[in-house]
Enzyme design. Structure first.
Site, PDB file in Angstrom:
ATOM      1  CB  THR A  26      -0.938   0.019   1.225  1.00 23.20           C
ATOM      2  OG1 THR A  26      -0.162  -0.121   2.421  1.00 23.20           O
ATOM      3  CG2 THR A  26      -1.940  -1.126   1.152  1.00 23.20           C
TER       4      THR A  26
ATOM      5  CG  ASP B 266       7.753  -8.153   2.889  1.00 15.79           C
ATOM      6  OD1 ASP B 266       7.898  -9.212   2.237  1.00 15.79           O
ATOM      7  OD2 ASP B 266       6.652  -7.771   3.322  1.00 15.79           O
TER       8      ASP B 266
ATOM      9  CB  THR C  84      -1.375  -5.058   3.307  1.00 12.15           C
ATOM     10  OG1 THR C  84      -1.039  -3.689   3.048  1.00 12.15           O
ATOM     11  CG2 THR C  84      -2.590  -5.433   2.492  1.00 12.15           C
TER      12      THR C  84
ATOM     13  CB  THR D 187     -23.434  -4.506  14.668  1.00 14.45           C
ATOM     14  OG1 THR D 187     -24.663  -5.194  14.902  1.00 14.45           O
ATOM     15  CG2 THR D 187     -22.759  -5.099  13.440  1.00 14.45           C
TER      16      THR D 187
END
Length: 242
Positions: A10, A95, A119, A171
């Site tokens: 990202t 990575d 991510t 919720t």
């Protein structure tokens, strides 16, 4: 001085090291030659390394090669200070390797678990003899929230910030606690199970969500958001003469 570029899914991190010391870090979604020039302005960069887990503009590599004669494109042929016990090294994320190398730099000849919460959340184990045995990959925090929202008909999109009751009372808190507490239990479980095999295990937490998770974990860990950059800097030294 060394330039380190870590292209993630990202965003990208670009850093400058003076020897082993981290001098400057910039994080950005998009970068180009002008971004690099601004970062290194007034400094003499001797060598650079580029690592990516995502698609990128190939012309960026040509630019880096032309700008820095001592340049390493981190790939499957790059020399490493660790050995790989992974059965499919060609598909192993750069990575993930850099993360365990960064941990090894701080605690050589030690068993280390590197948890990279980005991510995706990766769990990678380096044995004290320097062998990377492997690890696991799981969805990161935002991926889990997004999957619940997009994969269902009525569940709302929520984020990690807010109340985290043991049992959700509506919720949004049910989703938030389910995701964040689920990840915390996941992390604690990996640490517990590996410590049974390796009592002197050192645990590192890195990645974009490292600080958020570290504040809620019970197990002792080392938080280092620049662990991958430090590992890439070490790998650079193993591949060029500076």
């Amino acid at each position: 001085m060394n330039l380190i570029i870590d292209q993630g899914n990202t965003s990208a991190k670009l850093a400058l090291f003076e020897g082993r010391e981290l001098v400057k870090v910039r994080q950005t979604v998009h970068w180009d030659e002008s971004f690099v020039d601004e970062l290194i302005s007034g400094r003499k960069v001797d060598a650079a390394i580029f690592s990516s887990v995502a698609r990128y503009d190939i012309s960026l590599l040509d630019m880096l090669r032309n700008k820095f004669p001592l340049f390493v494109d981190f790939n499957k042929d790059t020399r490493l200070p660790v050995t790989l016990g992974y059965r499919t090294p060609d598909t192993l994320g750069r990575d993930r390797i850099a993360g365990v190398v960064g941990a090894m730099e701080q605690y050589p000849q030690s068993d280390v678990l590197v948890i990279d919460a980005g991510t995706a959340i990766t769990y990678d184990f380096l044995r004290s003899d320097g062998c990377f045995l492997g690890g696991n990959i799981a969805p990161g925090i935002n991926l889990r929230f997004t999957a619940l929202n997009q994969g269902t008909g009525r569940l709302p999109m929520v984020g990690p910030e807010g109340d985290l009751p043991l049992l959700g009372y509506d919720t949004p808190t049910a989703i938030r606690s389910g995701v964040v507490r689920g990840i915390l239990l996941e992390i604690e479980g990996y640490i517990r199970d590996l410590q049974l095999k390796c009592p002197s295990l050192f645990v590192f937490l890195t990645g974009g969500d490292a600080l958020l998770l570290a504040a809620k974990l019970k197990s002792p860990i080392f938080v280092d958001k620049n662990l991958v950059l430090k590992g890439l800097n070490r790998i650079l030294y193993d591949n060029v003469e500076i």
